[in-house]
Design a protein around this motif. Sequence first.
Motif, PDB file in Angstrom:
ATOM      1  N   GLY A 190      20.805 -29.731 -13.932  1.00  0.00           N
ATOM      2  CA  GLY A 190      20.377 -29.912 -15.080  1.00  0.00           C
ATOM      3  C   GLY A 190      19.627 -31.272 -15.593  1.00  0.00           C
ATOM      4  O   GLY A 190      18.447 -31.038 -16.031  1.00  0.00           O
ATOM      5  N   HIS A 191      20.099 -32.406 -15.150  1.00  0.00           N
ATOM      6  CA  HIS A 191      19.618 -33.563 -15.237  1.00  0.00           C
ATOM      7  C   HIS A 191      18.416 -33.992 -14.643  1.00  0.00           C
ATOM      8  O   HIS A 191      17.551 -35.093 -14.881  1.00  0.00           O
ATOM      9  CB  HIS A 191      20.678 -34.544 -15.662  1.00  0.00           C
ATOM     10  N   ARG A 203      16.381 -31.685 -14.097  1.00  0.00           N
ATOM     11  CA  ARG A 203      15.359 -30.856 -14.565  1.00  0.00           C
ATOM     12  C   ARG A 203      14.817 -29.845 -13.535  1.00  0.00           C
ATOM     13  O   ARG A 203      13.605 -29.409 -13.662  1.00  0.00           O
ATOM     14  CB  ARG A 203      14.048 -31.453 -15.421  1.00  0.00           C
ATOM     15  N   ALA A 213      15.164 -26.642 -12.810  1.00  0.00           N
ATOM     16  CA  ALA A 213      14.511 -25.116 -13.024  1.00  0.00           C
ATOM     17  C   ALA A 213      13.267 -25.305 -13.528  1.00  0.00           C
ATOM     18  O   ALA A 213      12.174 -24.511 -13.139  1.00  0.00           O
ATOM     19  CB  ALA A 213      15.379 -24.376 -14.023  1.00  0.00           C
ATOM     20  N   GLU A 214      12.985 -26.202 -14.570  1.00  0.00           N
ATOM     21  CA  GLU A 214      11.740 -26.673 -15.115  1.00  0.00           C
ATOM     22  C   GLU A 214      10.694 -27.200 -14.060  1.00  0.00           C
ATOM     23  O   GLU A 214       9.259 -26.677 -14.078  1.00  0.00           O
ATOM     24  CB  GLU A 214      11.902 -27.771 -16.129  1.00  0.00           C
ATOM     25  N   ARG A 215      11.047 -27.743 -13.038  1.00  0.00           N
ATOM     26  CA  ARG A 215      10.115 -28.385 -12.165  1.00  0.00           C
ATOM     27  C   ARG A 215       9.730 -27.467 -10.960  1.00  0.00           C
ATOM     28  O   ARG A 215       8.824 -27.333 -10.521  1.00  0.00           O
ATOM     29  CB  ARG A 215      10.650 -29.561 -11.688  1.00  0.00           C
ATOM     30  N   TRP A 216      10.758 -26.635 -10.793  1.00  0.00           N
ATOM     31  CA  TRP A 216      10.594 -25.365  -9.823  1.00  0.00           C
ATOM     32  C   TRP A 216       9.612 -24.480 -10.360  1.00  0.00           C
ATOM     33  O   TRP A 216       8.751 -23.968  -9.430  1.00  0.00           O
ATOM     34  CB  TRP A 216      11.870 -24.870  -9.452  1.00  0.00           C
ATOM     35  N   ALA A 217       9.387 -24.390 -11.545  1.00  0.00           N
ATOM     36  CA  ALA A 217       8.730 -23.338 -12.165  1.00  0.00           C
ATOM     37  C   ALA A 217       6.996 -23.832 -12.159  1.00  0.00           C
ATOM     38  O   ALA A 217       6.366 -22.810 -12.339  1.00  0.00           O
ATOM     39  CB  ALA A 217       8.904 -23.332 -13.651  1.00  0.00           C
ATOM     40  N   VAL A 218       7.023 -25.044 -11.871  1.00  0.00           N
ATOM     41  CA  VAL A 218       5.444 -25.626 -11.577  1.00  0.00           C
ATOM     42  C   VAL A 218       5.160 -25.185 -10.260  1.00  0.00           C
ATOM     43  O   VAL A 218       3.739 -24.655 -10.251  1.00  0.00           O
ATOM     44  CB  VAL A 218       5.582 -27.009 -11.765  1.00  0.00           C
ATOM     45  N   GLN A 269      21.160 -21.245  -7.349  1.00  0.00           N
ATOM     46  CA  GLN A 269      20.130 -21.151  -8.436  1.00  0.00           C
ATOM     47  C   GLN A 269      18.517 -21.312  -7.829  1.00  0.00           C
ATOM     48  O   GLN A 269      17.648 -20.579  -8.395  1.00  0.00           O
ATOM     49  CB  GLN A 269      20.344 -22.657  -9.395  1.00  0.00           C
ATOM     50  N   ALA A 305      15.465 -18.910  -8.855  1.00  0.00           N
ATOM     51  CA  ALA A 305      14.288 -19.437  -9.752  1.00  0.00           C
ATOM     52  C   ALA A 305      12.834 -19.579  -8.960  1.00  0.00           C
ATOM     53  O   ALA A 305      11.928 -19.811  -9.596  1.00  0.00           O
ATOM     54  CB  ALA A 305      14.548 -20.959 -10.364  1.00  0.00           C
ATOM     55  N   ARG A 335       9.587 -19.663  -6.821  1.00  0.00           N
ATOM     56  CA  ARG A 335       8.327 -18.867  -6.808  1.00  0.00           C
ATOM     57  C   ARG A 335       7.882 -18.485  -5.529  1.00  0.00           C
ATOM     58  O   ARG A 335       8.288 -19.135  -4.375  1.00  0.00           O
ATOM     59  CB  ARG A 335       7.446 -19.419  -7.679  1.00  0.00           C
TER      60      ARG A 335
END
Length: 237
Positions: free
Chosen positions: A42-43, A45, A47-52, A75, A79, A81
């Motif tokens: 979580g800290h 980030r 999931a957010e960074r993998w989405a890039v 996870q 997540a 790509r």
Amino acid sequence: MDEPTEDGLDWIDGDMPFSTRFGDHFYAREDGRAETAHVFVGHNRLAERWAVGGDFVIAELGFGTGLNLLETWRQWRIARRAGQRLRFVSFEAYPMAAGDIRRAIGRWPDLAPLCEVLLSHWPPLSDQPHTLALDAWTELTLLTGEAGRTVPAWRDRADAWYLDGFAPARNPEMWSAELMSAVFGRTRPGGTFATYTAAGWVRRNLEGAGFAVEKVPGHGAKRAMLRGYRPRAATTR
């Protein structure tokens, strides 16, 4: 508590490992897996960074039971790509035997299939580096030996760090100014770290190394933890 074993382990409630070498638990007694998700995944980030998109490198101080790897891998498999690859690099002075890892992870049955894949590749315990292909997109490198030696010798840089040694009061070498400086030098500009501890002297060592550091709410009964990043303009140390 069971009788201590020769490899420095006690077992609490049958399946919770306790290090007699450092006098500390390997993960949070309340729910180590939930702490992994909160603190490290979580800290940083993730999931957010993998989405890039793009490949990603996670480095970890303290492999322990492999719980951080397994929850991250779980996870990541959801997540990631298309075309992305994850390298997970862990620095561990005292690797566990395969049977002990299986026993420690047994309290989370849905992690058992991933644990069995890990253990099917688990090397004989030695001081040699080992790289294990966990699946077509995920690779684990285990670097054994004291982190004060193995981290400075590592010639790559991480996008995110899991700082997960035993408690600073019980294992101060894992949080020393020298080691935090080595971690900083092996972090990409903009790369992050997270750790369950909020000890003041650990924070000062991280800041002294060059990290921007923030104290945020911890997991469960822990009131606070630290997270931070390497500023993009910082120079390598």
